[in-house]
Write an enzyme that holds these catalytic residues in place. Structure first.
Site, PDB file in Angstrom:
ATOM      1  N   GLU A  73      -6.571  -7.522  -0.602  1.00  0.00           N
ATOM      2  CA  GLU A  73      -6.911  -7.536   0.831  1.00  0.00           C
ATOM      3  C   GLU A  73      -8.348  -7.092   1.023  1.00  0.00           C
ATOM      4  OE1 GLU A  73      -4.627  -5.013   3.397  1.00  0.00           O
ATOM      5  OE2 GLU A  73      -2.729  -5.616   2.520  1.00  0.00           O
ATOM      6  N   GLU A  76       0.840  -1.208   0.000  1.00  0.00           N
ATOM      7  CA  GLU A  76       0.000   0.000   0.000  1.00  0.00           C
ATOM      8  C   GLU A  76       0.871   1.252   0.000  1.00  0.00           C
ATOM      9  OE1 GLU A  76      -2.893  -0.282   3.154  1.00  0.00           O
ATOM     10  OE2 GLU A  76      -4.202  -1.512   1.920  1.00  0.00           O
TER      11      GLU A  76
HETATM   12  C1  GAL Z   1      -4.037  -2.460   5.093  1.00  0.00           C
HETATM   13  C2  GAL Z   1      -2.652  -3.057   5.160  1.00  0.00           C
HETATM   14  C3  GAL Z   1      -2.595  -4.328   5.978  1.00  0.00           C
HETATM   15  C4  GAL Z   1      -3.419  -4.181   7.225  1.00  0.00           C
HETATM   16  C5  GAL Z   1      -4.829  -3.829   6.848  1.00  0.00           C
HETATM   17  C6  GAL Z   1      -5.751  -3.700   8.036  1.00  0.00           C
HETATM   18  O1  GAL Z   1      -3.937  -1.078   5.033  1.00  0.00           O
HETATM   19  O2  GAL Z   1      -2.122  -3.300   3.897  1.00  0.00           O
HETATM   20  O3  GAL Z   1      -1.255  -4.584   6.294  1.00  0.00           O
HETATM   21  O4  GAL Z   1      -2.851  -3.193   8.029  1.00  0.00           O
HETATM   22  O5  GAL Z   1      -4.832  -2.588   6.193  1.00  0.00           O
HETATM   23  O6  GAL Z   1      -7.056  -3.333   7.652  1.00  0.00           O
END
Ligand code: GAL
Length: 681
Positions: free
Chosen positions: A323, A166
Site C-alpha cells: 500500500e 496491518e
Molecule cells: C492503512 C490501511 C488501509 C487504509 C490506509 C489509509 O493503514 O491498511 O486500509 O486505511 O492505511 O492510508
C-alpha cells in the site's frame, strides 16, 4: 462518472518476481467492491486494465459482508468479483477479511474488545477493535478463514493470501484481563521461575518483588514511572502475540492451499509496536505499507529508509509494496496532495530499493466513511484528473520495467536497526527525553543517503561479512552476543561508526557498569563516566569548527585517538569524536549529534577509508540507487529538486527509452532508470 467503452489492451503481465506467477513487476491496488453496487464493478475492472493493474487486493475488510450473521456465509459477491478480475487477467491478493470484526460478534462477545492502559474499553465504530489474545475472537476469525480458504484455496485467480490487515496498527497493546493472563504465560515460558523474572525485572527496586505469577499485570497506567523491563517485556509479548495470531491464520490457509501467505507490515516512523525481525521469517514474501509522512522535514528520505528496512526484512530479496497513496492521505493534521510526478518518484524509489511491485490504497475513492478524503487511483474527480493520468502513466512504465524484477540491491554499508532498542531507548526517566531512537537512526541514514551511499538495514546480531562499514546509531539495548558480532567484525578488518547511548544496557535493560558505552568500550577504546545531555536549541562548539547538539559526555580515551574535541562548555577539551584501531579494523565513536554538514564530511572520510565505493557522483537533491541482475545493472536516478540534474551514466534509459552516453539531464522531479550491460559498460 461517464461510462467508457472497454477497449482491448495487451494482457497485463502477471505478477511473479516475488514468487507469484510469471515475469514482470506487480502494479496493484486495494479494491473494496462491497462499498459499491455491482453496477460499477465492470467499469472498475475495465479501468484497472487501462491503468495496467495486475494484482488487486480484495476482501480486506470483508467480514460483515461475507458473514453477515454468526455462522452464515455469503460468498456470491466475492465469487463474482474474483471471476471478473480473472477474466480480465488480473490476479487476486485475497484478504482473509478478519481485520475488523462485524458488529454481531462484538455485541454477542464484548469480551473480545481491547482495553487501553487505563483500563478503559475501546469500542466498535472504528476498526480493529479486538484483543490479540482473545480466544473467542480467534475462534470466530479462524472459522471465517477456513470457510474462505475452502472456497478459494485453489482458485487460479488467487495469487496471494493477505492475512488480516496491518496487524497491530491500532490494537497492538491490549491491557485487559485476558491479555494479562496471556502475558503471564509468555513470562513463564521466558523465565521459568518467578525468581528469574524478579532478577530480570530488577524488582528489588521500589518494593516490586513478586511471589506468584498471578500478581503480575500488564504495565497498566501508574501514578509514577513504570518498571522499564516490565514495559519492554510487554512490548515483546504483544509483538509475539499478534505474530502467533498471524501464524494461526496462516496454518489454516496452508492446510487447504499452496498459495503464498503474507500480511502487510508497517515499517514507518510512527508505528513501532511489532518487532518485524521476529515476524519476517514466518512470511512467504515480505510486504510493506508506506505512506509519506508530511510531518517530517524530508518525507521522501524516510520513504527510502522504510524501503531499505523492508529489503532487510526480506533478507535482500525482492519484496512487495502492498500500500501507498496516489496523493493525499486523510489521517495527518494537514493532508497534502502530492505534487505532479511525486507519486511516480515515490513508487520508483520503492522499486529502486528492491520492491518488485507497488500497490495503492485504494482503487476507487470512497464517498462514505472515514477515508472518503483519502486519495485513490480513481479519484472523486474521475478519469479526467491528474492523479488518474499519472496512475496510467506509471502503470505503463511498470509494464516496461518488467526486466527489473528479480534483480537485487547490494550495499557496502549496513545500519544496525532494532525495534527492541527503539522501545527501550525511548522509554521514560532517561537522561534526556529529547533523544529519540529513530531520529538518531535517520540522521545517520540521511547523511549516507545524501552522499549516494546505499545502506542495508540489518538486525542486531546479523552476519556482517561482505560489508565494509557498519553503522550503529544509539543502539541503547543490545545483548552481549549481538554486540560481540560488531566487535568481531572490526577486529577482522571492518569499520564501525557507533553513536552515543549505544551498548548501555543488556537485554533485561540492566546497565553495564564500569563506564559507557558498555558493550562497545573495547572496540571503541573509550570509557565515559557521565552523560551531559544538551537542551533543546543548545549546541556545543567542536574543535573542527562544527557543532554538536543533543548529547555530550565526559569521555576518556583508553586506546582511541581524539579526532575532534569540545571547544567550549563544561567539557571543553574532552573528546567528542574518536577513532580507534581495533584488531585489523577501525571503530569510530560519535559522542554528540554532529551537525548535518559535518556529519557528511566525517562519513566521507570514514567511508573512503573503509573502501565504500559510491555508485556515482550525486548532485544535491538527487537519489541514486542500483539494482543488479546477473547480466545487468539498473541505475535509478531520482530528481527530487525543481532543477534539472545531470549525471554521467552510460546505457539505455528505460523511462525515456533513449540511449545515454555519459551525459544526461533528469528533468525537475523526473526519474531515469539506466540499464547497463555489465560486460560492455
Ligand atoms: C492503512 C490501511 C488501509 C487504509 C490506509 C489509509 O493503514 O491498511 O486500509 O486505511 O492505511 O492510508
Amino acid at each position: 462518472m461517464t461510462s467508457r467503452t472497454l477497449v482491448t489492451y495487451p494482457e497485463p503481465p502477471l505478477p511473479s518476481a516475488v514468487g507469484l506467477g510469471t515475469a514482470g513487476l506487480i502494479y496493484g491496488c486495494d479494491y473494496n467492491p462491497e462499498q459499491w453496487g455491482p453496477a460499477t464493478w465492470s467499469e472498475d475492472v475495465a479501468l484497472m486494465r487501462e491503468a495496467g493493474i495486475n494484482l488487486v487486493a480484495i476482501n480486506i475488510f470483508g467480514w460483515s459482508h461475507v458473514e453477515p450473521r454468526d455462522g452464515e456465509f455469503f460468498f456470491d459477491d466475492l465469487d463474482t468479483v474474483i471471476e471478473l478480475l480473472q477474466s480480465n487477467g488480473i490476479g487476486v491478493n485475497l484478504g482473509t477479511g478478519t481485520s475488523s470484526p462485524p458488529p454481531w460478534l462484538s455485541t454477542r462477545h464484548p469480551e473480545i474488545l481491547p482495553q487501553v492502559a487505563d483500563g478503559t474499553t475501546r469500542w466498535p465504530g472504528g476498526r480493529q477493535a479486538w484483543c490479540p489474545s482473545s480466544p473467542v475472537f480467534r475462534d470466530r476469525a479462524l472459522r471465517l478463514v477456513e470457510a474462505t480458504v475452502q472456497r478459494y484455496g485453489s482458485h487460479p485467480a488467487v495469487k496471494l493470501w493477505h492475512v488480516s490487515n496491518e496487524l497491530g496498527c491500532h490494537n497492538a497493546l491490549c491491557y485487559c484481563d485476558v491479555s494479562a493472563a496471556a502475558f503471564r504465560r509468555w513470562l513463564q515460558a521466558r523465565y521459568a521461575t518467578i525468581e528469574g523474572l524478579n532478577e530480570a525485572w530488577g524488582t528489588a527496586f521500589w518494593s516490586q518483588r513478586y511471589s506468584d505469577w498471578d500478581e503480575i499485570l500488564p504495565p497498566r497506567a501508574t501514578l509514577s514511572f513504570l518498571n522499564p523491563t516490565q514495559n519492554i517485556d510487554f512490548s515483546r509479548f504483544s509483538s509475539d502475540e499478534l505474530l502467533s495470531y498471524y501464524q494461526a491464520e496462516a496454518a489454516v490457509l496452508r492446510e487447504h492451499s499452496t498459495i503464498p501467505v503474507t500480511t502487510n507490515f508497517m515499517v514507518t516512523a510512527h508505528i513501532r509496536t511489532q518487532d518485524y525481525w521476529q515476524w519476517a521469517p514466518k512470511m512467504d514474501l515480505i510486504a510493506n505499507d508506506h505512506y509519506l509522512d508530511n510531518r517530517l522535514d524530508v518525507p521522501h528520505r524516510e520513504l527510502s529508509f522504510s524501503a531499505d528496512a523492508t529489503r532487510g526484512l526480506a533478507s535482500g530479496q525482492p519484496w512487495l509494496l502492498m500500500e501507498h497513496s496516489t496523493s493525499a492521505v486523510n489521517w495527518q493534521p494537514l493532508n497534502r496532495a502530492k505534487t505532479p510526478g511525486e507519486m511516480m518518484r515515490n513508487s520508483l524509489t520503492h522499486v529502486a530499493r528492491g520492491a518488485d511491485g507497488v500497490c495503492f490504497f485504494q482503487w476507487r475513492a470512497s464517498v462514505q466513511g472515514t477515508e472518503k478524503y483519502h486519495s485513490a487511483v480513481l479519484p472523486h474527480a474521475g478519469v479526467d484528473s491528474r492523479v488518474w493520468r499519472e496512475s496510467v502513466e506509471l502503470g505503463a512504465l511498470m509494464g516496461r520495467l518488467g526486466e527489473v524484477a528479480g534483480s537485487t540491491v547490494h550495499a557496502d554499508v549496513a545500519i544496525v536497526f532494532s525495534w527492541e532498542a527503539w522501545w527501550a531507548a525511548d522509554f521514560e526517566a532517561h537522561p534526556s527525553s529529547e533523544l529519540r531512537y529513530l531520529d538518531q537512526v535517520q540522521q545517520l541514514y540521511e547523511a549516507l543517503w545524501s552522499m549516494g551511499v546505499t545502506a542495508d538495514i540489518v538486525k542486531p546480531g546479523a552476519a556482517l561479512d561482505g560489508y565494509r562499514l557498519v553503522v550503529v546509531p544509539s543502539l541503547y539495548l543490545v545483548s552481549d552476543e549481538d554486540a560481540a558480532v560488531i566487535t568481531d567484525f572490526v577486529a577482522g578488518g571492518g569499520h564501525a561508526v557507533i553513536s552515543f547511548f549505544s551498548g548501555i544496557v543488556d537485554a533485561d535493560d540492566r546497565v553495564r557498569a564500569g563506564g559507557y558505552p558498555g558493550a562497545f568500550r573495547e572496540v571503541l577504546g573509550v570509557r565515559s563516566e557521565e552523560f551531559y545531555p544538551l537542551g533543546t536549541d543548545e549546541t556545543v562548539s567542536l574543535s573542527d569548527g562544527s557543532t554538536g547538539s543533543l548529547w555530550s559526555e565526559l569521555l576518556h580515551l583508553t586506546g582511541a585517538e581524539a579526532w575532534v574535541t569540545y571547544a567550549d562548555g563544561p567539557l571543553a577539551g574532552v573528546p567528542a569524536i574518536t577513532r580507534n584501531a581495533h584488531g585489523r579494523g577501525v571503530g569510530w565513536y560519535l559522542a554528540t549529534a554532529v551537525d548535518p554538514a559535518a556529519l557528511i564530511g566525517l562519513l566521507a572520510t570514514i567511508t573512503a577509508e573503509a573502501g565504500v565505493v559510491p555508485i556515482g557522483t550525486v548532485a544535491p537533491g538527487a537519489e541514486v540507487v542500483r539494482r543488479r541482475s546477473q547480466e545487468r545493472d539498473y541505475i535509478f536516478v531520482l530528481n527530487h529538486t525543481d532543477q534539472p540534474i545531470h549525471h554521467e551514466f552510460r546505457g539505455f534509459d528505460l523511462v525515456t527509452q533513449e540511449s545515454v552516453d555519459g551525459f544526461a539531464s533528469v528533468a525537475p522531479g523526473g526519474v531515469h532508470i539506466i540499464r547497463q550491460d555489465r560486460k560492455t559498460s
